[in-house]
Scaffold this active site. Structure first.
Site, PDB file in Angstrom:
ATOM      1  N   TYR A  93       4.389   6.467   9.868  1.00 23.97           N
ATOM      2  CA  TYR A  93       3.503   5.233   9.516  1.00 23.97           C
ATOM      3  C   TYR A  93       4.060   4.158   8.590  1.00 23.97           C
ATOM      4  CZ  TYR A  93      -0.878   2.789   8.581  1.00 23.97           C
ATOM      5  OH  TYR A  93      -1.882   1.916   8.421  1.00 23.97           O
TER       6      TYR A  93
ATOM      7  N   PRO B 213      -3.340   0.082  19.093  1.00 24.01           N
ATOM      8  CA  PRO B 213      -2.764  -0.176  17.855  1.00 24.01           C
ATOM      9  C   PRO B 213      -3.307   0.829  16.267  1.00 24.01           C
ATOM     10  CG  PRO B 213      -5.033  -1.211  18.516  1.00 24.01           C
ATOM     11  CD  PRO B 213      -4.398  -0.396  19.656  1.00 24.01           C
TER      12      PRO B 213
ATOM     13  N   HIS C 149       0.932  -1.248  -0.125  1.00 18.48           N
ATOM     14  CA  HIS C 149      -0.058   0.002   0.111  1.00 18.48           C
ATOM     15  C   HIS C 149       0.732   1.327  -0.075  1.00 18.48           C
ATOM     16  CE1 HIS C 149      -3.841  -1.660   1.647  1.00 18.48           C
ATOM     17  NE2 HIS C 149      -3.533  -2.372   0.688  1.00 18.48           N
TER      18      HIS C 149
HETATM   19  C1  PHB Z   1      -4.906  -4.764  10.756  1.00 23.59           C
HETATM   20  O1  PHB Z   1      -5.329  -5.545  11.584  1.00 23.59           O
HETATM   21  O2  PHB Z   1      -5.206  -4.838   9.458  1.00 23.59           O
HETATM   22  C2  PHB Z   1      -4.492  -3.211  11.456  1.00 23.59           C
HETATM   23  C3  PHB Z   1      -4.360  -2.969  12.659  1.00 23.59           C
HETATM   24  C4  PHB Z   1      -4.242  -1.670  13.248  1.00 23.59           C
HETATM   25  C5  PHB Z   1      -3.997  -0.586  11.998  1.00 23.59           C
HETATM   26  C6  PHB Z   1      -4.029  -1.229  10.838  1.00 23.59           C
HETATM   27  C7  PHB Z   1      -4.299  -2.319  10.366  1.00 23.59           C
HETATM   28  O3  PHB Z   1      -3.585   0.493  12.616  1.00 23.59           O
END
Ligand code: PHB
Ligand code: APR
Length: 376
Positions: free
Chosen positions: A368, A283, A72
């Protein structure tokens, strides 16, 4: 039994450390409390930073990740009913992220370890570590075992035994958030090609994926919520994203609490902590797995060099706190933090600034896709 490095925990941190050491000709034994199936099935995060991808390549295990992972080059921030793309790769000189489940990384590392030989024991019980002598005792196949090591790597996650063993010398920095994430995996195509982080007055929502056929979505919820019925989850996702998302059979559902947590120092005597054993992030920035990888890349390159080992905590924490700030910032900007309308307006202003200022968008993008890993 003797070895150079006793690794407690066979999650991503312990397994990658073992792989890196193997490539440097350093012996190790990995001790994992659970069985192989459990470790491989455990559903966790799925975003690999550029440096984590590079590390998988460096240890010769990038093949399946490149074949099956989804690269991505941007993410979307959605607020006030409108989506705004952050062009991650354009803003960072071509760096990107790859969607590849943590359990796929774990499968690749386990398979390589079992193929090439160094010990990896599953189902070990009652692990006791001695940071002074480097001795680790544990139960395996019904028998008590004793392992003498030059160094112990505590890679046993947030609920492991290594950190509590040295808790008297640790300072804890912590923030518990008054909400959690309800996560689902569903059999349907993702509703968008890129991840969507949505700010909504009813709470945060995230649209992610595991493949072109499997959707991963999250909703902000009460930290102790029971998973909602499927229909309620889909309706709430539609509301928070402001569009009808693709629906399909949900085959995994769970609620994760959110916290920020760091201990200092990350070492004592012969014991060195890495990954979730030493720190946790909410997360929202997708940093947990990647930070664990950064720790073990540094630790692996420090082993064998006394001065580098002494500097492990200082070097690791520099990156750990950057990641802590980023994860806290993303969390605070995107979630419903309280009922205070002042807070909501501050968030909207921050979001608007992030999507209109190249400087602020670049700050998001470079954190990021991830800052480079540091090695000794
Ligand atoms: C995911 O589990 O795909 C996931 C989790 C936290 C994020 C982004 C993606 O910030
Ligand atoms: N003895 C041996 N193994 C243990 C013990 C113990 N006493 N306690 C826990 N373990 C094992 C767990 O079963 C798990 O497999 O240690 C491993 C720790 O793995 P993770 O919790 O995945 O932690 P880490 O390897 O640091 O990876 C961090 O995991 O929690 C996610 O979001 C986080 O993506 C991040 C990543």
């Amino acid at each position: 039994m003797r070895t150079q490095v006793a690794i407690v925990g066979g999650g991503p941190a312990g397994l990658m450390l073992g792989r890196l050491l193997e490539r440097r000709g350093i012996e190790s034994v990995i001790l994992e409390a659970r069985d192989r199936e459990y470790v491989q099935q455990r559903v966790r995060a799925g975003v690999l930073e550029q440096a984590t991808m590079d590390l998988m390549d460096e240890v010769g295990l990038g093949g399946r990740m490149h074949r099956e992972g989804l690269v991505h080059e941007g993410v979307e921030l959605r607020f006030d009913g409108e989506g705004h793309r952050i062009a991650l790769s354009d803003l960072t000189g071509g760096r990107a992220i790859t969607i590849y489940g943590q359990q796929e990384v774990v499968k690749d590392l386990i398979e390589a370890r079992l193929e090439s030989g160094p010990p990896l024991h599953f189902d070990v019980g009652d692990v006791v570590v001695d940071p002074e002598t480097g001795v680790v005792t544990y139960t395996h196949a019904g028998e008590r075992q004793r392992l003498e090591a030059d160094l112990i790597a505590g890679c046993d996650g947030f609920h492991g035994v290594c950190r509590p063993t040295i808790q008297d010398v640790l300072t804890v920095y912590e923030r518990v958030y008054p909400f959690g994430w309800m996560g689902i995996l569903a059999e349907c195509a993702p509703s968008s090609e890129e991840l969507i982080y949505a700010h909504h007055e009813r709470g945060f929502a995230l649209a992610s994926m595991r493949s072109h056929e499997v959707t991963r979505m999250y909703l902000q919820c009460a930290p102790d919520a029971e998973p909602w019925p499927d229909e309620q989850i889909w309706d709430e996702l539609d509301t928070r994203f402001g569009m009808g998302v693709n629906r399909g059979p949900i085959f995994e559902k769970g609620v994760t609490p959110m916290r920020s947590f760091v201990v200092e120092p990350m070492q004592h005597g012969r014991l060195y902590l890495a990954g979730d054993a030493a720190h946790i992030v909410p997360p929202t920035g997708a940093k947990g797995l990647n930070t664990a990888m950064a720790d073990v890349a540094l630790l692996a390159s420090s082993i064998g060099d006394e001065a580098a080992l002494q500097a492990y905590t200082r070097r690791a924490l520099e990156r750990v706190w950057r990641v802590q700030h980023f994860s806290w910032w993303m969390t605070s900007m995107l979630h419903r933090m309280s009922d205070d309308p002042f807070e909501t307006r501050i968030q909207r202003s921050q979001l608007r600034y992030t999507v209109t200022s190249t400087a602020q968008a670049t700050a998001l993008a470079e954190n990021y896709v991830g800052l480079p890993f540091i090695t000794a």
